[in-house]
Write an enzyme that holds these catalytic residues in place. Sequence first.
Site, mmCIF file in Angstrom:
data_model
loop_
_atom_site.group_PDB
_atom_site.id
_atom_site.type_symbol
_atom_site.label_atom_id
_atom_site.label_comp_id
_atom_site.label_asym_id
_atom_site.label_seq_id
_atom_site.Cartn_x
_atom_site.Cartn_y
_atom_site.Cartn_z
ATOM 1 N N GLU A 40 115.968 -30.468 32.164
ATOM 2 C CA GLU A 40 115.372 -31.551 32.948
ATOM 3 C C GLU A 40 115.126 -31.122 34.385
ATOM 4 O O GLU A 40 114.216 -31.643 35.040
ATOM 5 C CB GLU A 40 116.284 -32.792 32.927
ATOM 6 C CG GLU A 40 115.601 -34.068 33.440
ATOM 7 C CD GLU A 40 115.762 -34.312 34.941
ATOM 8 O OE1 GLU A 40 115.074 -35.192 35.470
ATOM 9 O OE2 GLU A 40 116.578 -33.614 35.596
ATOM 10 N N ASP A 96 121.642 -30.390 31.552
ATOM 11 C CA ASP A 96 121.530 -29.250 32.461
ATOM 12 C C ASP A 96 121.761 -29.681 33.904
ATOM 13 O O ASP A 96 121.706 -30.873 34.234
ATOM 14 C CB ASP A 96 120.175 -28.548 32.314
ATOM 15 C CG ASP A 96 118.991 -29.451 32.631
ATOM 16 O OD1 ASP A 96 119.028 -30.646 32.244
ATOM 17 O OD2 ASP A 96 118.027 -28.977 33.273
#
Lengths: 371, 371
Positions: free
Chosen positions: A141, A82
């Site tokens: 994350e 991400d």
Amino acid sequence: MSEPFPRAAVALPDPAVADVADLTAAVCDIPSVSGEEGALADAIAAALAPYDHLEVLRDGDAVVARTNLGRDQRVVVAGHIDTVPVKDNLPTWRRTTADGTEELWGRGATDMKGGVAVALHLAAALTAPRWDVTWVFYDHEEVHADLNGLGRLVRVHPEWVTGDLAILGEPTAAGIEGGCNGTLRADVRLTGRTAHSARGWRGENAVHRAGEVLARLSTYQPREVEVDGLVYREGLNAVGIRGGIASNMIPDECVVTVNYRFAPSRSPHEAERHVREVFDGYEVTVTDLAGGARPGLDHPLVAGFVSAVTAVTGGAPGPKYGWTDVARFAELGVPAVNFGPGDPMLAHADDERVPVDQIRVCADALRGWLA
Amino acid sequence: MSEPFPRAAVALPDPAVADVADLTAAVCDIPSVSGEEGALADAIAAALAPYDHLEVLRDGDAVVARTNLGRDQRVVVAGHIDTVPVKDNLPTWRRTTADGTEELWGRGATDMKGGVAVALHLAAALTAPRWDVTWVFYDHEEVHADLNGLGRLVRVHPEWVTGDLAILGEPTAAGIEGGCNGTLRADVRLTGRTAHSARGWRGENAVHRAGEVLARLSTYQPREVEVDGLVYREGLNAVGIRGGIASNMIPDECVVTVNYRFAPSRSPHEAERHVREVFDGYEVTVTDLAGGARPGLDHPLVAGFVSAVTAVTGGAPGPKYGWTDVARFAELGVPAVNFGPGDPMLAHADDERVPVDQIRVCADALRGWLA
């Protein structure tokens, strides 16, 4: 392998044969802001599915691919897929700087799709690595720790992510940064008694009382601590202060939010005790506490990795100051290091970019060690 | 006079003959939250219109009624007719306490419809006062100073509100509180350099720097200053502090908002210079500055008023610490005092109330002096 995965809506080039810089651009060009990693997770799973040397597993938008060659040791290579939100910085583009450095620009170029592309490439290309390898591509994350995909795997499928050494592909400018400092946040709360500020002597000013707390912070002498051969620099800082609700009222509350970054040789419990000692006499509420990770450079497998990488890059390993997901491996008892392309200072910047050479250096170093 | 006023939608009893406590209840029972004073202003104008000894003037929702008897001195009696928002505390009700005190409860009972009713009653009843009297009923006192109805009259119709002595009917528990302290607000701004808190040594912490500002506040010795026979207590306080935008960032800005309450013998300019001296070396921005008002107790007219009131109430005059609209009269060079029924500590409280006797005492004292 392999369970049948749905065909990805957006495909990646064959990761085994693609140039790793081209692969980085392709991974960046499938946007994957936290919470919207589905398309990229699908594409990664689909790209690895054809490789019979890999068992490909999926949990939410995390993809785990691993060899099961019966080697006596297992290396985990992990990276989050991400990014922070796109800011008009996709699709990627390339630029050559005045000094001839070729750069790939765009969201995720630094943090950390270069590292993802290196892992994706080697996962496909290395059919018979020296040790068994688990390649972890995880979600969430860049948002609240409760959502972290690696944390979820550690909780739900610890056997998917355990091993003898973990390498996290966060940007380190292709250097090795060992372990990480721990981090503690706490609110130091001062109270008083409110009154109209026209008759301030009837109250007790909570903001004035914070002066002593700030004085302790100003005069605090942070430690430098050697752990497994690396020197970790600690820090204790106010990251926020607030007090007062009206411009004619004596504040009856003031809260100083402090952040303590502590060497991985200090346990979370010890860190908390230290902060309570520093602010002895005050009300301290710990709001966030995560232990660090020792660099583990004295571990033979880590030492071998360091030798192999420094032979390619020429740089000596250093400590990681920021808390990273290596600490999640530390919780599993797995030594872990950070190693990936890109300048960590550019992470999240609108002008994030990665020198193409660093991607190749990381891929070469990791290939050389694993092959 | 008078100019034809529209008939009020809600009528008040004839103010000359009504009991002043009943009149207070009637004034309270016409709700007049700031910005919605129209119905009460209409009712006051209509109630005073029949009295030929009064010239009744109107500006927005301010009503001014004045005698023009050719006396050599003029007294201004002023009060605001607006209240803070109603909180299920209207209509008014009465209660007798355990010790036999009769109280009128409800929004405005304390701040300051008792004072308004006293003025309204005497405006109608005193057809031939000893001095000419200007009765001022004004709007928008409980909101931003820019909207203040008395301030508007001072700007637009200064001749409507000038005189030799002004009496403001704000609650003083029927005592005389002379003048008022001035007030200054300033932002003391500290700057630094931001950095990630994992590498705090790369930044400069603006919040830590605020410690010295708070230390100066903590050790500040406020003055007590005698002005015209009253002792004014000063004060310098932080009323707010803020710094930090993220829990992993070294704050590059911290702002301490301070409020200095200064004796009316000190000019606004001197007050500002003093605050800048206290925070010498720091960036100080003055955001609000209003001078105080001297009590003027050495003025013969004021001395006469004090004697007349204290003969009725038995209490000696004291200083007013909070800034009030008396300072607007001070700007016009008119000495001014605060004198009205109600405990100022109950102003704005949901349980605001006024002892009925205090309303009567104020009316009697003012009548005795003016008649």
